[in-house]
Design a protein around this motif. Sequence first.
Motif, PDB file in Angstrom:
ATOM      1  N   PHE A   1      -8.420  -3.090 -12.733  1.00  0.00           N
ATOM      2  CA  PHE A   1      -7.593  -2.074 -12.077  1.00  0.00           C
ATOM      3  C   PHE A   1      -6.375  -2.722 -11.430  1.00  0.00           C
ATOM      4  O   PHE A   1      -5.256  -2.257 -11.568  1.00  0.00           O
ATOM      5  N   SER A   2      -6.646  -3.807 -10.714  1.00  0.00           N
ATOM      6  CA  SER A   2      -5.584  -4.505  -9.992  1.00  0.00           C
ATOM      7  C   SER A   2      -4.458  -4.934 -10.917  1.00  0.00           C
ATOM      8  O   SER A   2      -3.280  -4.738 -10.619  1.00  0.00           O
ATOM      9  N   SER A   3      -4.825  -5.505 -12.081  1.00  0.00           N
ATOM     10  CA  SER A   3      -3.792  -6.016 -12.992  1.00  0.00           C
ATOM     11  C   SER A   3      -3.020  -4.895 -13.682  1.00  0.00           C
ATOM     12  O   SER A   3      -1.940  -5.125 -14.208  1.00  0.00           O
ATOM     13  N   SER A   4      -3.547  -3.669 -13.645  1.00  0.00           N
ATOM     14  CA  SER A   4      -2.831  -2.573 -14.315  1.00  0.00           C
ATOM     15  C   SER A   4      -1.970  -1.745 -13.350  1.00  0.00           C
ATOM     16  O   SER A   4      -1.310  -0.808 -13.749  1.00  0.00           O
ATOM     17  N   LEU A   5      -1.994  -2.098 -12.057  1.00  0.00           N
ATOM     18  CA  LEU A   5      -1.222  -1.336 -11.075  1.00  0.00           C
ATOM     19  C   LEU A   5       0.228  -1.811 -11.014  1.00  0.00           C
ATOM     20  O   LEU A   5       0.490  -3.016 -10.960  1.00  0.00           O
ATOM     21  N   SER A   6       1.148  -0.875 -11.000  1.00  0.00           N
ATOM     22  CA  SER A   6       2.560  -1.232 -10.824  1.00  0.00           C
ATOM     23  C   SER A   6       2.826  -1.458  -9.332  1.00  0.00           C
ATOM     24  O   SER A   6       2.003  -1.096  -8.481  1.00  0.00           O
ATOM     25  N   ASP A   7       3.967  -2.050  -9.000  1.00  0.00           N
ATOM     26  CA  ASP A   7       4.321  -2.268  -7.590  1.00  0.00           C
ATOM     27  C   ASP A   7       4.406  -0.948  -6.832  1.00  0.00           C
ATOM     28  O   ASP A   7       3.984  -0.856  -5.674  1.00  0.00           O
ATOM     29  N   THR A   8       4.951   0.075  -7.485  1.00  0.00           N
ATOM     30  CA  THR A   8       5.068   1.393  -6.859  1.00  0.00           C
ATOM     31  C   THR A   8       3.688   1.970  -6.567  1.00  0.00           C
ATOM     32  O   THR A   8       3.443   2.523  -5.491  1.00  0.00           O
ATOM     33  N   GLU A   9       2.761   1.829  -7.531  1.00  0.00           N
ATOM     34  CA  GLU A   9       1.397   2.347  -7.343  1.00  0.00           C
ATOM     35  C   GLU A   9       0.693   1.593  -6.217  1.00  0.00           C
ATOM     36  O   GLU A   9      -0.013   2.196  -5.406  1.00  0.00           O
ATOM     37  N   LEU A  10       0.904   0.271  -6.156  1.00  0.00           N
ATOM     38  CA  LEU A  10       0.298  -0.528  -5.089  1.00  0.00           C
ATOM     39  C   LEU A  10       0.827  -0.057  -3.729  1.00  0.00           C
ATOM     40  O   LEU A  10       0.056   0.117  -2.786  1.00  0.00           O
ATOM     41  N   SER A  11       2.139   0.181  -3.654  1.00  0.00           N
ATOM     42  CA  SER A  11       2.734   0.677  -2.398  1.00  0.00           C
ATOM     43  C   SER A  11       2.120   2.015  -2.012  1.00  0.00           C
ATOM     44  O   SER A  11       1.823   2.258  -0.831  1.00  0.00           O
ATOM     45  N   SER A  12       1.928   2.898  -2.994  1.00  0.00           N
ATOM     46  CA  SER A  12       1.311   4.204  -2.728  1.00  0.00           C
ATOM     47  C   SER A  12      -0.121   4.040  -2.218  1.00  0.00           C
ATOM     48  O   SER A  12      -0.524   4.713  -1.257  1.00  0.00           O
ATOM     49  N   LEU A  13      -0.880   3.148  -2.843  1.00  0.00           N
ATOM     50  CA  LEU A  13      -2.265   2.911  -2.409  1.00  0.00           C
ATOM     51  C   LEU A  13      -2.293   2.378  -0.976  1.00  0.00           C
ATOM     52  O   LEU A  13      -3.116   2.808  -0.160  1.00  0.00           O
ATOM     53  N   LYS A  14      -1.398   1.440  -0.679  1.00  0.00           N
ATOM     54  CA  LYS A  14      -1.336   0.884   0.680  1.00  0.00           C
ATOM     55  C   LYS A  14      -1.026   1.990   1.688  1.00  0.00           C
ATOM     56  O   LYS A  14      -1.645   2.068   2.744  1.00  0.00           O
TER      57      LYS A  14
ATOM     58  N   LEU B   1      -7.317   6.681  -6.579  1.00  0.00           N
ATOM     59  CA  LEU B   1      -6.778   6.625  -7.945  1.00  0.00           C
ATOM     60  C   LEU B   1      -6.284   7.996  -8.399  1.00  0.00           C
ATOM     61  O   LEU B   1      -5.272   8.096  -9.105  1.00  0.00           O
ATOM     62  N   GLU B   2      -6.993   9.052  -7.987  1.00  0.00           N
ATOM     63  CA  GLU B   2      -6.539  10.410  -8.325  1.00  0.00           C
ATOM     64  C   GLU B   2      -5.210  10.720  -7.635  1.00  0.00           C
ATOM     65  O   GLU B   2      -4.333  11.358  -8.211  1.00  0.00           O
ATOM     66  N   SER B   3      -5.065  10.234  -6.398  1.00  0.00           N
ATOM     67  CA  SER B   3      -3.839  10.493  -5.635  1.00  0.00           C
ATOM     68  C   SER B   3      -2.604   9.866  -6.277  1.00  0.00           C
ATOM     69  O   SER B   3      -1.511  10.403  -6.157  1.00  0.00           O
ATOM     70  N   ILE B   4      -2.792   8.715  -6.944  1.00  0.00           N
ATOM     71  CA  ILE B   4      -1.630   8.086  -7.593  1.00  0.00           C
ATOM     72  C   ILE B   4      -1.548   8.460  -9.076  1.00  0.00           C
ATOM     73  O   ILE B   4      -0.839   7.824  -9.850  1.00  0.00           O
ATOM     74  N   LYS B   5      -2.329   9.500  -9.446  1.00  0.00           N
ATOM     75  CA  LYS B   5      -2.285  10.066 -10.806  1.00  0.00           C
ATOM     76  C   LYS B   5      -2.654   9.045 -11.893  1.00  0.00           C
ATOM     77  O   LYS B   5      -2.084   9.042 -12.967  1.00  0.00           O
ATOM     78  N   ARG B   6      -3.646   8.192 -11.599  1.00  0.00           N
ATOM     79  CA  ARG B   6      -4.106   7.237 -12.613  1.00  0.00           C
ATOM     80  C   ARG B   6      -5.436   7.722 -13.176  1.00  0.00           C
ATOM     81  O   ARG B   6      -6.506   7.172 -12.911  1.00  0.00           O
ATOM     82  N   GLU B   7      -5.362   8.816 -13.943  1.00  0.00           N
ATOM     83  CA  GLU B   7      -6.566   9.418 -14.529  1.00  0.00           C
ATOM     84  C   GLU B   7      -7.296   8.441 -15.445  1.00  0.00           C
ATOM     85  O   GLU B   7      -8.520   8.506 -15.584  1.00  0.00           O
ATOM     86  N   ASP B   8      -6.543   7.534 -16.093  1.00  0.00           N
ATOM     87  CA  ASP B   8      -7.177   6.538 -16.965  1.00  0.00           C
ATOM     88  C   ASP B   8      -8.140   5.659 -16.167  1.00  0.00           C
ATOM     89  O   ASP B   8      -9.268   5.384 -16.600  1.00  0.00           O
ATOM     90  N   LEU B   9      -7.716   5.256 -14.959  1.00  0.00           N
ATOM     91  CA  LEU B   9      -8.582   4.418 -14.126  1.00  0.00           C
ATOM     92  C   LEU B   9      -9.746   5.229 -13.549  1.00  0.00           C
ATOM     93  O   LEU B   9     -10.858   4.721 -13.429  1.00  0.00           O
ATOM     94  N   VAL B  10      -9.480   6.492 -13.237  1.00  0.00           N
ATOM     95  CA  VAL B  10     -10.549   7.367 -12.734  1.00  0.00           C
ATOM     96  C   VAL B  10     -11.641   7.492 -13.790  1.00  0.00           C
ATOM     97  O   VAL B  10     -12.835   7.379 -13.493  1.00  0.00           O
ATOM     98  N   SER B  11     -11.243   7.694 -15.052  1.00  0.00           N
ATOM     99  CA  SER B  11     -12.266   7.848 -16.098  1.00  0.00           C
ATOM    100  C   SER B  11     -13.005   6.527 -16.343  1.00  0.00           C
ATOM    101  O   SER B  11     -14.205   6.531 -16.602  1.00  0.00           O
ATOM    102  N   GLN B  12     -12.318   5.384 -16.222  1.00  0.00           N
ATOM    103  CA  GLN B  12     -13.012   4.086 -16.330  1.00  0.00           C
ATOM    104  C   GLN B  12     -14.041   3.935 -15.213  1.00  0.00           C
ATOM    105  O   GLN B  12     -15.148   3.445 -15.437  1.00  0.00           O
ATOM    106  N   LEU B  13     -13.654   4.372 -14.006  1.00  0.00           N
ATOM    107  CA  LEU B  13     -14.557   4.290 -12.857  1.00  0.00           C
ATOM    108  C   LEU B  13     -15.786   5.174 -13.069  1.00  0.00           C
ATOM    109  O   LEU B  13     -16.919   4.750 -12.837  1.00  0.00           O
ATOM    110  N   LYS B  14     -15.551   6.391 -13.557  1.00  0.00           N
ATOM    111  CA  LYS B  14     -16.672   7.309 -13.815  1.00  0.00           C
ATOM    112  C   LYS B  14     -17.605   6.754 -14.890  1.00  0.00           C
ATOM    113  O   LYS B  14     -18.825   6.868 -14.790  1.00  0.00           O
ATOM    114  N   GLN B  15     -17.009   6.146 -15.903  1.00  0.00           N
ATOM    115  CA  GLN B  15     -17.814   5.550 -16.975  1.00  0.00           C
ATOM    116  C   GLN B  15     -18.671   4.409 -16.416  1.00  0.00           C
ATOM    117  O   GLN B  15     -19.850   4.279 -16.748  1.00  0.00           O
TER     118      GLN B  15
END
Length: 195
Positions: free
Chosen positions: A11-24, A67-81
């Motif tokens: 997950f960490s390696s797939s996050l953009s700088d903008t997404e990381l800022s949003s998560l923070k 992950l849902e808040s930053i619209k990363r549905e791909d990561l959400v589905s990986q987490l659910k799996q």
Amino acid sequence: MDPFLTLLHSFSSSLSDTELSSLKFLCRGKIGKRKLESVQNGGELFIILFEQQLIASDKVSFLEGLLESIKREDLVSQLKQFVEEREANAPDDQLDVHEKRLQEAAFEVICENVGRDWKMLMRKLGISEVKMDRIVAANPFNLREQLVQSLREWQKWKGKDAKVTDLIKALRGCNLNLVADRVEQKLLLLNTGTR
């Protein structure tokens, strides 16, 4: 290697700088400003969340929300799996399918009917104040989720010994007889095969 840490690393390696800022930004209420400012990548953020027990391999709702808040549905589905696979490979101290079905039905009735008395019920079931406080902190404004997470905590703690009869006994011990009656009615319906 811990599969959950491997997942967080990917997950960490797939996050953009903008997404990381949003998560923070989204973690501001949970993590101090100074700590957040020192975070350079997703891995560091996940470590802090892990240390503060906001996330764990069996506690992913906070992470899922982020992950849902930053619209990363791909990561959400990986987490659910990941969660589904972990549950499928769970050890044999788990409940049999029938008991699990009964328990889920009981949980549903309890969540619909217990409300603010949930802590009294959890104390009867033997859940510690510390665990309840953590659950409240993780879900501050969602009473139903606090109750659901507490029941799951009890289920996990008891393993094979998590019996619906104990739930009913605890409800009656808290003078929540109406809820106990409703649980028993629901179980009766399930056992007779009608819904």
